[in-house]
Design an enzyme around this catalytic site. Structure first.
Site, short mmCIF file in Angstrom:
data_model
loop_
_atom_site.label_atom_id
_atom_site.label_comp_id
_atom_site.label_asym_id
_atom_site.label_seq_id
_atom_site.Cartn_x
_atom_site.Cartn_y
_atom_site.Cartn_z
N SER A 299 0.80 -1.22 0.00
CA SER A 299 0.00 0.00 0.00
C SER A 299 0.83 1.27 0.00
CB SER A 299 -0.92 0.02 1.23
OG SER A 299 -1.82 -1.06 1.21
N HIS A 374 -7.37 0.20 6.42
CA HIS A 374 -6.99 -1.20 6.61
C HIS A 374 -7.09 -1.65 8.07
CE1 HIS A 374 -5.97 -2.14 2.51
NE2 HIS A 374 -5.23 -1.05 2.42
#
Length: 440
Positions: A299, A374
């Protein structure tokens, strides 16, 4: 995709309603959209109501920007709740809290524009038009804060219409209709897709792509995730995006790397699909490929450089000399291509980034939006990846750093609860040690 039976049926009903309205001396199609809306709220007939709703949709699509703003102002001014009726209903309910008085209060509190939007939604293309209205509204909300109440009502309705129960998860492959594949190229927000050959690689045998769709928008993905099937945690983006790299065998992969998640519809901003998407994709991949043992992201860290550039000496606990040294090197746009410069700042830069991810907060939650996303879905912060993305965007956002968020199937719900209830940032011991080293 061809029109569905339902959309064809709705169009035929709207056509019949249009004939009835015309026979009654109804307005012609060039009439003002506001007039259509007023009539739509008072119309009782199903066919004529659907015809008027379709007229609103057609009229909206033909408005210029100034006319769209004028229409949104109309929704705020004329389609807001009646304050006098609310006060009367509140007084009646306080005096006698009966079911009838409660129903009356509920009715008058709701803005008429909500019922208007429900009726517009019945028209062919109605859902898409309402999503487009909110997209336009959000683009202009900062300059027109008086429209916040309209945005609140649109978001409220769209949250109901686009809840998880209405969405379908579909795997995107090279056999998916071109109309949808083109949307992937258009909507990719993390790592730009450079044409059809690039897309073909991302849909190869060792790759997966999944998207959520809504029945009212059959050719429009709402959100999609791109997955690489590899061995071990991937530390960098270029090997995953390379078109020349060797194709892996999905049956021999042990790790699924979620390397790009893109929201597609700006008009649905603030309505979360990603948490459901990741969990369902993990389930789909586990069923298809039982050899997969690990699920993680690769990410971006979009807020890191913005934060680093804003830090000053008053920031408690940080080694400001290290920050100054890092900034001095980062001022050279080619620093990452010069090994001696890169090595000079690697340790302090990684320490500062770990501190940023774990300790810097907006309220009680992490400052970084991807971290919030997340952790809220039950992942843990796993590891930083040095110069994992040296693209211009990667360097600008996070000095080339990427982070893996790890989704442990047995810990997802526990991690989610820890974050949701206690705002606890779950991180690996290695990242915790790095963050600790950034402080005096």
């Amino acid at each position: 995709m061809p029109p569905t039976f339902v959309s064809q049926l709705f169009n035929s009903i709207a056509d019949a309603g249009r004939e009835l309205l015309d026979l009654r001396g109804g307005r012609k199609s060039s009439e003002d959209i506001k007039s259509y809306c007023r009539d739509l709220l008072t119309q009782k007939g199903e066919a004529s109501g659907m015809a008027l709703a379709r007229d609103v949709v057609v009229a909206w699509n033909e408005l210029n920007d100034a006319e769209k703003l004028d229409f949104l102002a109309f929704l705020e001014a004329e389609m807001s709740p009646d304050q006098a009726k609310i006060e009367t209903a509140v007084a009646a309910y306080h005096k006698e809290p009966t079911l009838d008085n409660y129903r009356t209060l509920s009715t008058v509190i709701e803005a008429p524009r909500q019922e208007l939007m429900r009726r517009i939604n019945f028209a062919p293309g109605g859902t898409a038009a309402i999503v487009a209205m909110r997209k336009f509204l959000l683009e202009n909300l900062k300059a027109h804060p008086e429209l916040k109440a309209v945005d609140h009502d649109l978001k409220h309705l769209l949250s109901s219409w686009f809840n998880r129960g209405f969405l379908s998860l579909e795997r995107i492959s090279w056999r998916t209709p071109a109309a949808v594949l083109e949307k992937l190229i258009e909507y990719e927000a993390v790592h730009e897709i450079d044409g059809w050959e690039d897309l073909r690689r991302r849909l190869d045998r060792d790759r997966r792509c999944f998207a959520f769709f809504h029945p009212a928008l059959p050719d429009e993905p709402l959100i999609f995730v791109e997955v690489a099937l590899v061995k071990g945690l991937a530390p960098a983006i270029p090997p995953l995006l390379s078109r020349e790299g060797k194709r892996g065998d999905p049956a021999k992969a042990d790790t699924a790397i979620f390397y790009s998640i893109s929201n597609c519809q700006d008009g649905l901003k603030g309505i979360s699909f990603g948490n459901f998407l990741i969990k369902q994709v993990v389930a789909e991949l586990s069923a298809e490929l039982p050899n997969l043992k690990h699920f993680a992201t690769l990410s971006p860290i979009p807020g890191f450089m913005r934060w680093l550039n804003s830090v000053n000496e008053a920031t408690a606990g940080l080694h400001f000399r290290d920050i100054a040294k890092v900034r001095e090197v980062l001022a050279d746009p080619e620093w990452h291509t010069k090994p001696e410069l890169a090595e000079k700042i690697r340790e302090p830069l990684e320490q500062l980034c770990a501190h940023y991810l774990i300790n810097e907060k907006s309220g009680r939650r992490p400052l970084d939006p991807v971290t919030r996303f997340h952790l809220g879905n039950g992942a843990r912060l796993e590891q930083l990846n040095w110069l994992g993305d040296t693209s211009p965007n990667g360097m600008q956002q996070s000095a080339g750093l990427l982070v893996n968020y790890y989704y442990s199937q047995k810990d997802i719900e526990k991690n989610h609860e820890a974050y949701a209830n206690e705002q606890r940032v779950v991180a690996s011991s290695a990242l915790q040690a790095l963050a600790k080293s950034a402080r005096k």
